[in-house]
Scaffold this active site. Structure first.
Site, PDB file in Angstrom:
ATOM      1  N   ILE A  68      18.533  31.020 -18.770  1.00  8.30           N
ATOM      2  CA  ILE A  68      19.251  30.787 -17.653  1.00  8.30           C
ATOM      3  C   ILE A  68      18.484  30.717 -16.413  1.00  8.30           C
ATOM      4  O   ILE A  68      17.744  31.518 -16.152  1.00  8.30           O
ATOM      5  CB  ILE A  68      20.571  31.999 -17.536  1.00  8.30           C
ATOM      6  CG1 ILE A  68      21.498  31.546 -16.323  1.00  8.30           C
ATOM      7  CG2 ILE A  68      20.172  33.235 -17.442  1.00  8.30           C
ATOM      8  CD1 ILE A  68      22.660  32.415 -16.521  1.00  8.30           C
ATOM      9  N   SER A  69      18.695  29.475 -15.480  1.00  8.87           N
ATOM     10  CA  SER A  69      17.960  29.338 -14.453  1.00  8.87           C
ATOM     11  C   SER A  69      18.505  30.231 -13.185  1.00  8.87           C
ATOM     12  O   SER A  69      19.315  30.919 -13.219  1.00  8.87           O
ATOM     13  CB  SER A  69      18.113  27.937 -14.051  1.00  8.87           C
ATOM     14  OG  SER A  69      17.694  26.862 -14.963  1.00  8.87           O
TER      15      SER A  69
END
Length: 221
Positions: A68-69
């Site tokens: 997840i960025s």
């Protein structure tokens, strides 16, 4: 953001304030993007041992070897995309679903595609729980886009290709914008903004980034 059951309201308010302050201090200025980042609880998309770090400005591991960025990158990519409230958006690389959820607060309709079926299933469950009814998540090979729904006003790619993929460029409406990381290795990537013109494409380099590679074919999970 939704508080945890044992999360006192003052602590929740302070956490949101710190979260938005971090985004502002790192260059996010679009009020619509900041409101979307405030409205969507990143904690809903982070599971297991990393859940307690959901509100830190850093990428985190998720299932299927993906990430997840970090929130700043999500916000800056959303800002660069210049999404209008009537736009139809394609996201390539659903991952946790967090980026699609942010886009759902900015656009009319979001189509998000992912090669890992497990990630699509988990993201759909979160979208349903959060009441995000304008997202369609599909398990398909995103390197070819989603031609049956083209053209798109905006396209966002959350995995790095050596060059902007031709099928995605062709599915972008004239006047539309695509934002994606481009690079030949994990260590050398740049975020690129592509605008489709009547006469071709205009490319703008935005900032260094680091994303997982864009792969053809479906995942095994």
């Amino acid at each position: 953001m939704t508080p945890e059951p044992d999360d006192p309201e003052p602590d929740r308010a302070e956490r949101i304030m710190r979260f938005i302050y971090t985004l502002r201090s790192r260059g996010v200025t679009d009020p619509r993007v900041l409101r979307a980042m405030e409205a969507i609880d990143r904690g809903a998309f982070v599971r297991g041992i990393f859940a307690e770090r959901a509100y830190e400005d850093m990428p985190l591991p998720i299932a299927c070897g993906q990430t997840i960025s970090q929130p700043t990158v999500v916000a800056l990519m959303s800002e660069a995309l210049e999404v209008g409230d009537r736009d139809k958006v394609l996201e390539v690389g659903t991952g946790s679903g967090y980026q699609a959820a942010i886009l759902s607060k900015l656009a009319r309709r979001v189509y998000t595609v992912e090669r890992h079926r497990r990630l699509v299933k988990e993201a759909r469950e979160i979208f349903d729980k959060l009441g995000l009814s304008n997202i369609t998540a599909l398990a398909v090979d995103g390197s070819f886009g989603l031609p049956e729904q083209a053209p798109f006003d905006r396209i966002l790619v959350t995995a790095a290709a050596e060059d902007p993929p031709g099928p995605l460029l062709q599915q972008l409406r004239i006047g539309g914008i695509m934002v994606l990381p481009v690079g030949q290795s994990d260590s050398v990537q740049n975020l690129i903004k592509v605008r489709r013109l009547e006469s071709g494409f205009d490319y703008e380099e935005l900032r260094p980034v680091r994303f997982v590679p864009l792969l053809e074919g479906m995942g095994q999970d």
